[in-house]
Design a protein around this motif. Structure first.
Motif, PDB file in Angstrom:
ATOM      1  N   ILE A  15      34.589  26.921 -31.392  1.00 52.27           N
ATOM      2  CA  ILE A  15      32.991  26.730 -30.782  1.00 52.27           C
ATOM      3  C   ILE A  15      33.490  25.403 -29.499  1.00 52.27           C
ATOM      4  CG2 ILE A  15      30.456  26.267 -30.592  1.00 52.27           C
ATOM      5  CD1 ILE A  15      30.074  27.731 -33.306  1.00 52.27           C
ATOM      6  N   VAL A  16      33.249  25.752 -28.571  1.00 52.01           N
ATOM      7  CA  VAL A  16      33.799  24.369 -28.346  1.00 52.01           C
ATOM      8  C   VAL A  16      32.179  23.833 -26.734  1.00 52.01           C
ATOM      9  CG1 VAL A  16      35.510  24.392 -27.691  1.00 52.01           C
ATOM     10  CG2 VAL A  16      35.168  25.735 -25.998  1.00 52.01           C
ATOM     11  N   TYR A  17      31.980  22.425 -26.518  1.00 50.39           N
ATOM     12  CA  TYR A  17      31.116  22.116 -25.966  1.00 50.39           C
ATOM     13  C   TYR A  17      31.081  20.527 -26.014  1.00 50.39           C
ATOM     14  CZ  TYR A  17      28.905  20.070 -30.229  1.00 50.39           C
ATOM     15  OH  TYR A  17      29.030  19.891 -31.631  1.00 50.39           O
ATOM     16  N   ASP A  18      30.162  20.943 -24.334  1.00 49.42           N
ATOM     17  CA  ASP A  18      30.260  19.291 -24.116  1.00 49.42           C
ATOM     18  C   ASP A  18      29.158  18.334 -23.608  1.00 49.42           C
ATOM     19  OD1 ASP A  18      31.188  15.836 -23.661  1.00 49.42           O
ATOM     20  OD2 ASP A  18      33.071  15.765 -23.062  1.00 49.42           O
ATOM     21  N   ILE A  19      29.215  17.850 -22.675  1.00 52.51           N
ATOM     22  CA  ILE A  19      28.519  16.927 -22.183  1.00 52.51           C
ATOM     23  C   ILE A  19      29.249  16.764 -20.837  1.00 52.51           C
ATOM     24  CG2 ILE A  19      26.502  15.633 -20.586  1.00 52.51           C
ATOM     25  CD1 ILE A  19      25.739  17.387 -23.520  1.00 52.51           C
ATOM     26  N   ILE A  20      29.426  17.245 -19.392  1.00 53.33           N
ATOM     27  CA  ILE A  20      29.748  17.816 -18.407  1.00 53.33           C
ATOM     28  C   ILE A  20      29.056  16.824 -16.923  1.00 53.33           C
ATOM     29  CG2 ILE A  20      31.352  19.253 -19.657  1.00 53.33           C
ATOM     30  CD1 ILE A  20      30.093  20.912 -16.516  1.00 53.33           C
ATOM     31  N   ASP A  21      30.352  16.341 -16.396  1.00 57.36           N
ATOM     32  CA  ASP A  21      29.562  15.588 -14.703  1.00 57.36           C
ATOM     33  C   ASP A  21      29.784  17.132 -13.917  1.00 57.36           C
ATOM     34  OD1 ASP A  21      29.059  15.025 -12.439  1.00 57.36           O
ATOM     35  OD2 ASP A  21      29.594  12.779 -13.189  1.00 57.36           O
ATOM     36  N   MET A  22      29.473  17.761 -13.538  1.00 62.00           N
ATOM     37  CA  MET A  22      29.623  18.763 -12.824  1.00 62.00           C
ATOM     38  C   MET A  22      30.289  18.564 -11.195  1.00 62.00           C
ATOM     39  SD  MET A  22      27.668  22.711 -13.620  1.00 62.00           S
ATOM     40  CE  MET A  22      26.904  22.614 -14.726  1.00 62.00           C
ATOM     41  N   TYR A  50      33.934  19.777 -11.653  1.00 62.39           N
ATOM     42  CA  TYR A  50      34.202  20.546 -11.667  1.00 62.39           C
ATOM     43  C   TYR A  50      33.712  21.602 -10.517  1.00 62.39           C
ATOM     44  CZ  TYR A  50      34.672  19.612 -16.575  1.00 62.39           C
ATOM     45  OH  TYR A  50      34.781  19.108 -17.563  1.00 62.39           O
ATOM     46  N   GLY A  51      34.216  20.828  -9.364  1.00 66.65           N
ATOM     47  CA  GLY A  51      33.707  21.139  -7.783  1.00 66.65           C
ATOM     48  C   GLY A  51      32.807  21.402  -7.252  1.00 66.65           C
ATOM     49  N   VAL A  52      31.391  21.206  -7.634  1.00 67.50           N
ATOM     50  CA  VAL A  52      30.358  20.842  -7.626  1.00 67.50           C
ATOM     51  C   VAL A  52      29.736  19.589  -7.219  1.00 67.50           C
ATOM     52  CG1 VAL A  52      28.358  21.309  -8.129  1.00 67.50           C
ATOM     53  CG2 VAL A  52      30.102  22.640  -9.782  1.00 67.50           C
ATOM     54  N   PRO A  53      29.327  19.322  -6.177  1.00 65.48           N
ATOM     55  CA  PRO A  53      29.208  17.915  -5.142  1.00 65.48           C
ATOM     56  C   PRO A  53      27.696  17.434  -5.538  1.00 65.48           C
ATOM     57  CG  PRO A  53      28.884  19.185  -3.555  1.00 65.48           C
ATOM     58  CD  PRO A  53      29.088  20.227  -4.978  1.00 65.48           C
ATOM     59  N   GLN A  54      27.581  16.924  -7.009  1.00 65.66           N
ATOM     60  CA  GLN A  54      26.415  16.531  -7.831  1.00 65.66           C
ATOM     61  C   GLN A  54      26.652  16.181  -8.429  1.00 65.66           C
ATOM     62  OE1 GLN A  54      23.409  19.553  -8.499  1.00 65.66           O
ATOM     63  NE2 GLN A  54      24.331  20.540  -7.348  1.00 65.66           N
ATOM     64  N   SER A  55      26.110  14.305  -8.760  1.00 64.95           N
ATOM     65  CA  SER A  55      26.235  14.058 -10.634  1.00 64.95           C
ATOM     66  C   SER A  55      25.050  14.904 -11.378  1.00 64.95           C
ATOM     67  CB  SER A  55      26.008  12.753 -10.080  1.00 64.95           C
ATOM     68  OG  SER A  55      26.466  11.833  -9.569  1.00 64.95           O
ATOM     69  N   LEU A 109      37.003  23.801 -22.874  1.00 64.07           N
ATOM     70  CA  LEU A 109      35.843  24.056 -22.026  1.00 64.07           C
ATOM     71  C   LEU A 109      36.884  23.890 -19.893  1.00 64.07           C
ATOM     72  CD1 LEU A 109      33.199  21.693 -22.089  1.00 64.07           C
ATOM     73  CD2 LEU A 109      33.161  23.911 -22.411  1.00 64.07           C
ATOM     74  N   PRO A 110      36.690  24.461 -18.702  1.00 63.56           N
ATOM     75  CA  PRO A 110      37.379  24.533 -18.138  1.00 63.56           C
ATOM     76  C   PRO A 110      37.547  22.592 -17.623  1.00 63.56           C
ATOM     77  CG  PRO A 110      35.351  25.420 -17.524  1.00 63.56           C
ATOM     78  CD  PRO A 110      34.951  24.574 -18.107  1.00 63.56           C
ATOM     79  N   GLN A 111      39.189  22.786 -17.221  1.00 63.95           N
ATOM     80  CA  GLN A 111      40.130  21.696 -16.794  1.00 63.95           C
ATOM     81  C   GLN A 111      38.999  20.578 -15.574  1.00 63.95           C
ATOM     82  OE1 GLN A 111      42.733  20.675 -18.137  1.00 63.95           O
ATOM     83  NE2 GLN A 111      42.357  19.050 -17.644  1.00 63.95           N
ATOM     84  N   LYS A 112      39.163  19.588 -15.811  1.00 68.02           N
ATOM     85  CA  LYS A 112      38.211  18.631 -15.349  1.00 68.02           C
ATOM     86  C   LYS A 112      38.997  17.894 -13.702  1.00 68.02           C
ATOM     87  CE  LYS A 112      36.495  13.990 -15.665  1.00 68.02           C
ATOM     88  NZ  LYS A 112      35.751  12.742 -16.245  1.00 68.02           N
TER      89      LYS A 112
END
Length: 352
Positions: A154-161, A164-169, A187-190
């Motif tokens: 199980i992997v999890y984290d709080i990420i800033d999208m 990850y290709g999403v133009p939002q904070s 999780l996907p590569q930052k």
């Protein structure tokens, strides 16, 4: 001989207008069905995700064997992905009415029931960061349940999208779990660089200059909410590219009484976005300048419905089948950004 890659399939619980479904399909995953109680999401979901069945049901009233009986979904299928991006109002920092959102508190418990019954190869969850920090959170129970069911990885984290290709904070809780012994999940590569507003909207990206109150009747839906005369004058006095309500705080005619002496409170309300920064989190109220920093960087208006959808990384040909600005904005703001969902899907595809 090269191992033939398996065809992954998914069921998207709490699918809404289809952000997660769209991204997973872009990654080549066969999304069998989306489940949501929101009848206003059906037309949008079905129009854009042909071949995926929209199940308009309350998950609490869906029998565990429903997908076994109706879609021939088998238990212990290594290629099955169950997705549980439940509504998160109870854990959201921007929510103020906890009583009305209480019914969303335990939806992950109901999702866990289907994980228990089907034991899929993979489980995906996306939610607000508060699911980890809220003292009443269902998270400890859900995490233990996964462990008890054999999901040792199980992997999890709080990420800033924005990385990850999403133009939002947009800070979100993201989880991938698998019970497969020969798979290492992460999780996907930052990205090294944040996605910026200027990478996605503006005239050079196909967004014509428009005025507040413009109604676009085409499927592109470059529709923008109207503004009162006073709000329009406020925005005209707000400097371009990141200006805030402080630009007219000393104007007794334009200043709002609720902000007098409170320059440090709700600083983003009535503000403009910056071109060279990520947008703020696109919420369900992004069409209103009074609800956050949703003013266009240069034009005297809030961002349009299509601009909001683009910042959520919906494809530009994704059609929102509603005549209501508020309903469309809700479907957009509540969605999992398609690009992040696509990256999650590709990650699983690569493992397979």
């Amino acid at each position: 001989m090269k191992k033939k890659s398996q065809q992954f399939k998914a069921i998207d619980f709490f699918c809404g207008g289809g952000g997660m479904t769209c991204g997973l399909r872009q990654a080549g995953i066969d999304v069998i069905a989306g489940v949501d109680i929101d009848k206003e999401a059906r037309a949008t979901y079905e129009h854009n995700n042909e071949g995926t069945v929209f199940i308009e049901k309350d998950i609490r009233r869906v029998h565990s064997d429903y997908f076994e009986r109706n879609f021939s979904i088998q238990k212990n299928d290594d290629s099955l992905i169950l997705v549980g991006c439940s509504p998160c109002q109870f854990y959201s920092i921007i929510n103020t009415d906890k009583e009305s959102s209480l019914k969303t508190k335990d939806l992950l418990r109901n999702f866990a029931r289907f994980v228990d019954y089907y034991r899929p190869g993979y489980v995906l969850v996306e939610n607000v960061p508060g699911i980890l920090t809220n003292k009443q959170s269902i998270w400890p129970m859900f995490h233990k349940k996964l462990k008890d069911l054999g999901y040792d990885k199980i992997v999890y984290d709080i990420i800033d999208m924005s990385y990850y290709g999403v133009p939002q904070s947009r800070r979100r809780f993201s989880l991938i779990a698998t019970r497969l012994k020969d798979i290492e999940v992460h999780l996907p590569q930052k990205d090294e660089r944040q996605a910026l507003l200027s990478d996605f909207i503006g005239v050079r990206h196909g967004f014509a200059q428009i005025s507040a109150g413009t109604k676009d009747t085409t499927d592109f839906n470059h529709t923008v909410a109207g503004l009162s005369d006073k709000c329009l004058r406020r925005l005209k006095k707000t400097k371009h590219d990141g200006g805030s309500r402080l630009c007219w705080a000393d104007d007794p005619e334009l200043q709002l009484r609720c902000f007098v002496g409170k320059d440090d409170s709700f600083k983003d309300s009535y503000g403009r976005m910056w071109w060279n920064k990520p947008a703020p989190t696109i919420t369900t109220k992004f069409f209103s300048i009074s609800n956050g920093r949703f003013g266009h960087p240069d034009e005297d208006r809030a961002i349009s419905l299509r601009e909001g959808a683009t910042l959520q990384t919906f494809p530009k040909d994704y059609v929102f089948k509603s005549n209501s600005i508020a309903t469309t904005a809700r479907l957009i703001g509540n969605a999992v950004p398609c690009e992040y969902a696509r990256r999650l899907g590709l990650l699983i595809q690569q493992n397979g």
